[in-house]
Each structure stands twice: as C-alpha cells, then as structure tokens.
Design a protein around this motif. Sequence first.
Motif, PDB file in Angstrom:
ATOM      1  N   UNK A  45      78.145 -86.188  15.054  1.00  0.00           N
ATOM      2  CA  UNK A  45      77.363 -86.772  13.963  1.00  0.00           C
ATOM      3  C   UNK A  45      78.180 -86.739  12.667  1.00  0.00           C
ATOM      4  N   UNK A  46      78.820 -85.598  12.385  1.00  0.00           N
ATOM      5  CA  UNK A  46      79.616 -85.484  11.168  1.00  0.00           C
ATOM      6  C   UNK A  46      80.781 -86.471  11.188  1.00  0.00           C
ATOM      7  N   UNK A  47      81.401 -86.637  12.342  1.00  0.00           N
ATOM      8  CA  UNK A  47      82.513 -87.580  12.459  1.00  0.00           C
ATOM      9  C   UNK A  47      82.033 -89.009  12.222  1.00  0.00           C
ATOM     10  N   UNK A  48      80.928 -89.378  12.853  1.00  0.00           N
ATOM     11  CA  UNK A  48      80.412 -90.735  12.690  1.00  0.00           C
ATOM     12  C   UNK A  48      79.944 -90.998  11.264  1.00  0.00           C
ATOM     13  N   UNK A  49      79.454 -89.957  10.596  1.00  0.00           N
ATOM     14  CA  UNK A  49      78.976 -90.137   9.220  1.00  0.00           C
ATOM     15  C   UNK A  49      80.087 -90.602   8.299  1.00  0.00           C
ATOM     16  N   UNK A  50      81.329 -90.315   8.667  1.00  0.00           N
ATOM     17  CA  UNK A  50      82.457 -90.696   7.822  1.00  0.00           C
ATOM     18  C   UNK A  50      82.826 -92.169   7.964  1.00  0.00           C
ATOM     19  N   UNK A  51      82.327 -92.809   9.029  1.00  0.00           N
ATOM     20  CA  UNK A  51      82.711 -94.202   9.262  1.00  0.00           C
ATOM     21  C   UNK A  51      81.570 -95.195   9.031  1.00  0.00           C
ATOM     22  N   UNK A  52      80.314 -94.738   9.108  1.00  0.00           N
ATOM     23  CA  UNK A  52      79.184 -95.645   8.914  1.00  0.00           C
ATOM     24  C   UNK A  52      78.901 -95.785   7.418  1.00  0.00           C
ATOM     25  N   UNK A  53      78.909 -97.004   6.874  1.00  0.00           N
ATOM     26  CA  UNK A  53      78.670 -97.192   5.436  1.00  0.00           C
ATOM     27  C   UNK A  53      77.316 -96.642   4.999  1.00  0.00           C
ATOM     28  N   UNK A  54      77.300 -96.066   3.807  1.00  0.00           N
ATOM     29  CA  UNK A  54      76.088 -95.437   3.305  1.00  0.00           C
ATOM     30  C   UNK A  54      74.916 -96.383   3.176  1.00  0.00           C
ATOM     31  N   UNK A  55      75.182 -97.653   2.832  1.00  0.00           N
ATOM     32  CA  UNK A  55      74.073 -98.597   2.676  1.00  0.00           C
ATOM     33  C   UNK A  55      73.398 -98.904   4.004  1.00  0.00           C
ATOM     34  N   UNK A  56      74.142 -98.764   5.108  1.00  0.00           N
ATOM     35  CA  UNK A  56      73.551 -98.969   6.433  1.00  0.00           C
ATOM     36  C   UNK A  56      72.718 -97.745   6.826  1.00  0.00           C
ATOM     37  N   UNK A  57      73.282 -96.565   6.593  1.00  0.00           N
ATOM     38  CA  UNK A  57      72.547 -95.333   6.889  1.00  0.00           C
ATOM     39  C   UNK A  57      71.234 -95.292   6.117  1.00  0.00           C
ATOM     40  N   UNK A  58      71.261 -95.786   4.884  1.00  0.00           N
ATOM     41  CA  UNK A  58      70.079 -95.713   4.019  1.00  0.00           C
ATOM     42  C   UNK A  58      68.883 -96.439   4.613  1.00  0.00           C
ATOM     43  N   UNK A  59      69.124 -97.436   5.459  1.00  0.00           N
ATOM     44  CA  UNK A  59      68.011 -98.183   6.062  1.00  0.00           C
ATOM     45  C   UNK A  59      67.137 -97.298   6.948  1.00  0.00           C
ATOM     46  N   UNK A  60      67.725 -96.281   7.521  1.00  0.00           N
ATOM     47  CA  UNK A  60      66.956 -95.346   8.362  1.00  0.00           C
ATOM     48  C   UNK A  60      67.143 -93.909   7.862  1.00  0.00           C
ATOM     49  N   UNK A  61      67.572 -93.766   6.604  1.00  0.00           N
ATOM     50  CA  UNK A  61      67.911 -92.450   6.082  1.00  0.00           C
ATOM     51  C   UNK A  61      66.771 -91.454   6.130  1.00  0.00           C
ATOM     52  N   UNK A  62      65.555 -91.883   5.787  1.00  0.00           N
ATOM     53  CA  UNK A  62      64.419 -90.965   5.795  1.00  0.00           C
ATOM     54  C   UNK A  62      64.115 -90.467   7.204  1.00  0.00           C
ATOM     55  N   UNK A  63      64.136 -91.382   8.180  1.00  0.00           N
ATOM     56  CA  UNK A  63      63.874 -90.982   9.564  1.00  0.00           C
ATOM     57  C   UNK A  63      64.946 -90.030  10.085  1.00  0.00           C
ATOM     58  N   UNK A  64      66.210 -90.318   9.770  1.00  0.00           N
ATOM     59  CA  UNK A  64      67.290 -89.453  10.236  1.00  0.00           C
ATOM     60  C   UNK A  64      67.221 -88.079   9.574  1.00  0.00           C
ATOM     61  N   UNK A  65      66.893 -88.046   8.294  1.00  0.00           N
ATOM     62  CA  UNK A  65      66.762 -86.758   7.608  1.00  0.00           C
ATOM     63  C   UNK A  65      65.637 -85.928   8.222  1.00  0.00           C
ATOM     64  N   UNK A  66      64.510 -86.579   8.524  1.00  0.00           N
ATOM     65  CA  UNK A  66      63.393 -85.866   9.149  1.00  0.00           C
ATOM     66  C   UNK A  66      63.758 -85.418  10.560  1.00  0.00           C
ATOM     67  N   UNK A  67      64.476 -86.268  11.304  1.00  0.00           N
ATOM     68  CA  UNK A  67      64.912 -85.903  12.657  1.00  0.00           C
ATOM     69  C   UNK A  67      65.820 -84.682  12.614  1.00  0.00           C
TER      70      UNK A  67
END
Length: 232
Positions: free
Chosen positions: A102-124
């Motif tokens: 997860x930490x490795x992938x976080x470095x390559x996925x753009x933040x604006x894409x992560x933000x679309x599901x950021x709340x769900x991922x944070x809760x998960x």
Amino acid sequence: MQSRSKYIKQLDDLEAHVQRLGDHVVADIRAAGLALAGDEDSAEGVLQGRKAERRLQHAIESGCLDALLLQQPLVAGDLRFVSGVFRIVSDLSHIGSMTRDIAFLSQSVPGEIVARVGDNLAASCEKAADMVALAVSAFKDADEEAARRVFSLDNEVDELYKRSQDVIVEMIRTTTSDPEHLPELLMVAKYFERIGDDAQRIAGWALFRVTGHHEVYYKAHDGEGANEAFPS
C-alpha cells in the motif's frame, strides 16, 4: 526439562513479543493510510520499517521452538498457545507485506485520484487496524468475547471495500484518458479488505487458545457467510 517457573516466564515473554509485533503492524497499517493521504514520510517509514518486525518475528519463532523442545510434556493449553503464536506470526507477516505494498502504491497513484475514494480508504484503514489490534489483544488475553467482536467488525470493512470498488470501477468505465492508476487504487482498497480477513484468522487463533477449536469466517459463493470450526 525446565523448571515450571522458568517455562512460565518463557510463555509470558512470548505473549509480550506477540503484543509488540502486533503494535508494530497496527502502526504500519495506520501509517499506510497516511501515506495514501500524501504523507511521504509515512510512506518511507513503512517501506523502511521491516527490520524491527523481522527481529521480533525471529525472537517469537525461536521462543516457540524452545518451548516445544525443552518443556515436555506440554499441557494442552500451553500447546494451543504455542501453536497459535506460530500461526499469528505468519498472519502478521502477511499483513506487514500488504501494508508495504500500500505504501509503495501510494507513491505512484496521483493524489487527485486517491481523493475520489479517500474517505472510504481512510475508514477502511482505521477499521482494519482496529480489527488487527483487537484480534492480537484477544489472543494475548485469551478473550473469547473480544475475538468474536473481530468477526462482527469485518462486515463494516467489506462494505467500505464495496463502496470503494463501485466508485473505482465507475471511474474506469467513464474515464476518457488512460486509467493507468485506477487498477492500482482498486488493489489498495482490496488490501485493506484482506487485512480484515487476516485479523479474523488471528481472532480464530484466539478462540483456539480458549476453546481448542479454530473458527474461520468465509464468504460463500452466494454471498452469504458462515462460521466453521475446525478441531485442534
């Protein structure tokens, strides 16, 4: 053959090591969530933090072997404890590998894409970390009630994964550009769901320590779930 008092001290040390390893892994899960939110230091910390956990794993495995080889005969409760510790170390190691992915992938996925599901991922992330922490504590304390609470929490992690999956699949379906990073983001969501599954296995070993049976939760093909108990 060791004195019983020395042997009890060995078992107490194993319990303490398992708790410490669990604490390390839970901290890494939460750090992986921060990495997804853009915290580069957290990502680097997770990627570089494997050495301490490996030392603990080796200490635990060595302690288990000493207990098995040097104390005979083993009473049933002690044997269940040592057997459970062996399995839990494997489960925690698997979780550690996923947090690093997860930490490795976080470095390559753009933040604006992560933000679309950021709340769900944070809760998960938080739910999965809570499940692992509770499962390890349940094993250490031989707490059957706490172990069963871990099973009940998995429905929440599964629902969060489904929400993330629905959003990401829709993004893949509707994007007009190359959806290069979206499958990676879906894998991140899946990792949190799998961490919840590993937490259930740890909870199963907590029940094994108490009852002599290891219960596992599985999702049947029709979407329903059931608990199954396997004898020791």
